[in-house]
Design a protein around this motif. Structure first.
Motif, PDB file in Angstrom:
ATOM      1  N   GLU A 197      50.919  48.337  30.730  1.00  0.00           N
ATOM      2  CA  GLU A 197      50.839  48.987  32.109  1.00  0.00           C
ATOM      3  C   GLU A 197      50.007  48.589  32.616  1.00  0.00           C
ATOM      4  N   ARG A 198      48.533  48.175  32.292  1.00  0.00           N
ATOM      5  CA  ARG A 198      47.069  47.364  33.420  1.00  0.00           C
ATOM      6  C   ARG A 198      48.062  46.276  33.832  1.00  0.00           C
ATOM      7  N   SER A 199      48.308  45.960  33.901  1.00  0.00           N
ATOM      8  CA  SER A 199      48.959  44.674  34.461  1.00  0.00           C
ATOM      9  C   SER A 199      50.129  45.288  35.686  1.00  0.00           C
ATOM     10  N   LYS A 200      50.761  46.237  35.582  1.00  0.00           N
ATOM     11  CA  LYS A 200      51.320  47.245  36.490  1.00  0.00           C
ATOM     12  C   LYS A 200      50.780  47.792  37.651  1.00  0.00           C
ATOM     13  N   PHE A 201      49.372  47.671  37.432  1.00  0.00           N
ATOM     14  CA  PHE A 201      48.191  47.934  38.945  1.00  0.00           C
ATOM     15  C   PHE A 201      47.821  47.456  39.367  1.00  0.00           C
ATOM     16  N   LEU A 202      47.724  46.243  38.773  1.00  0.00           N
ATOM     17  CA  LEU A 202      46.640  45.034  39.355  1.00  0.00           C
ATOM     18  C   LEU A 202      47.198  44.373  40.859  1.00  0.00           C
ATOM     19  N   LEU A 203      46.702  44.720  41.394  1.00  0.00           N
ATOM     20  CA  LEU A 203      47.285  43.270  42.889  1.00  0.00           C
ATOM     21  C   LEU A 203      46.069  42.652  42.831  1.00  0.00           C
ATOM     22  N   LYS A 204      46.067  40.807  43.312  1.00  0.00           N
ATOM     23  CA  LYS A 204      45.375  40.248  43.440  1.00  0.00           C
ATOM     24  C   LYS A 204      46.141  39.244  45.028  1.00  0.00           C
ATOM     25  N   GLN A 205      45.125  38.950  45.232  1.00  0.00           N
ATOM     26  CA  GLN A 205      44.827  38.906  46.781  1.00  0.00           C
ATOM     27  C   GLN A 205      45.764  37.367  46.663  1.00  0.00           C
ATOM     28  N   ASP A 206      45.669  35.899  46.036  1.00  0.00           N
ATOM     29  CA  ASP A 206      46.771  34.984  45.876  1.00  0.00           C
ATOM     30  C   ASP A 206      48.155  34.870  45.814  1.00  0.00           C
ATOM     31  N   SER A 207      48.251  36.019  45.003  1.00  0.00           N
ATOM     32  CA  SER A 207      50.059  36.367  44.300  1.00  0.00           C
ATOM     33  C   SER A 207      50.329  37.688  45.738  1.00  0.00           C
ATOM     34  N   TYR A 208      49.752  38.559  46.158  1.00  0.00           N
ATOM     35  CA  TYR A 208      50.510  39.333  47.303  1.00  0.00           C
ATOM     36  C   TYR A 208      50.209  38.795  48.432  1.00  0.00           C
ATOM     37  N   ILE A 209      49.134  37.311  48.632  1.00  0.00           N
ATOM     38  CA  ILE A 209      50.355  37.227  50.121  1.00  0.00           C
ATOM     39  C   ILE A 209      51.257  36.064  49.636  1.00  0.00           C
ATOM     40  N   SER A 210      51.270  35.347  48.069  1.00  0.00           N
ATOM     41  CA  SER A 210      52.304  34.414  48.293  1.00  0.00           C
ATOM     42  C   SER A 210      53.366  35.152  48.538  1.00  0.00           C
ATOM     43  N   GLU A 211      53.427  36.772  47.773  1.00  0.00           N
ATOM     44  CA  GLU A 211      55.136  37.197  47.699  1.00  0.00           C
ATOM     45  C   GLU A 211      55.120  37.969  49.263  1.00  0.00           C
TER      46      GLU A 211
END
Length: 99
Positions: free
Chosen positions: A79-93
């Motif tokens: 459930e936690r992983s749904k709420f996390l936002l990491k910069q590297d994955s955000y930029i890649s997306e």
């Protein structure tokens, strides 16, 4: 996703990079407050920077911050992983959506 006028490049000048960081930090604080109000949700940010010696947390009210953090920590890891936002994955997306 609409095109952005933000240039995604490393800012070589350290002073300009720090100034940009400080402006964006303030913008992030304002956006967090707006999203919390508009969506009627509790949200928090933990920020660390090499420009400042200590961690910064928003909201600055310790009780409100602890409430959000405790609600997050009581969830299962899945459930936690749904709420996390990491910069590297955000930029890649974000880059993949632009292409």
């Amino acid at each position: 996703m609409p095109k952005s006028n933000v240039k995604l490049a490393f800012i070589n000048d350290n002073k300009a990079r720090k100034n940009s960081f400080m402006k964006r930090k303030e913008c992030l604080k304002n956006k967090l407050k707006e999203v919390s109000i508009l969506c009627s949700i509790e949200a928090c940010v933990i920020k660390y920077s090499s420009y400042e010696p200590q961690l910064e947390m928003w909201p600055e009210d310790n009780t409100a911050f602890q409430n959000v953090l405790n609600a997050f920590l009581t969830k299962s890891p899945m459930e936690r992983s749904k709420f996390l936002l990491k910069q590297d994955s955000y930029i890649s997306e974000w880059i993949s959506k632009i292409k």
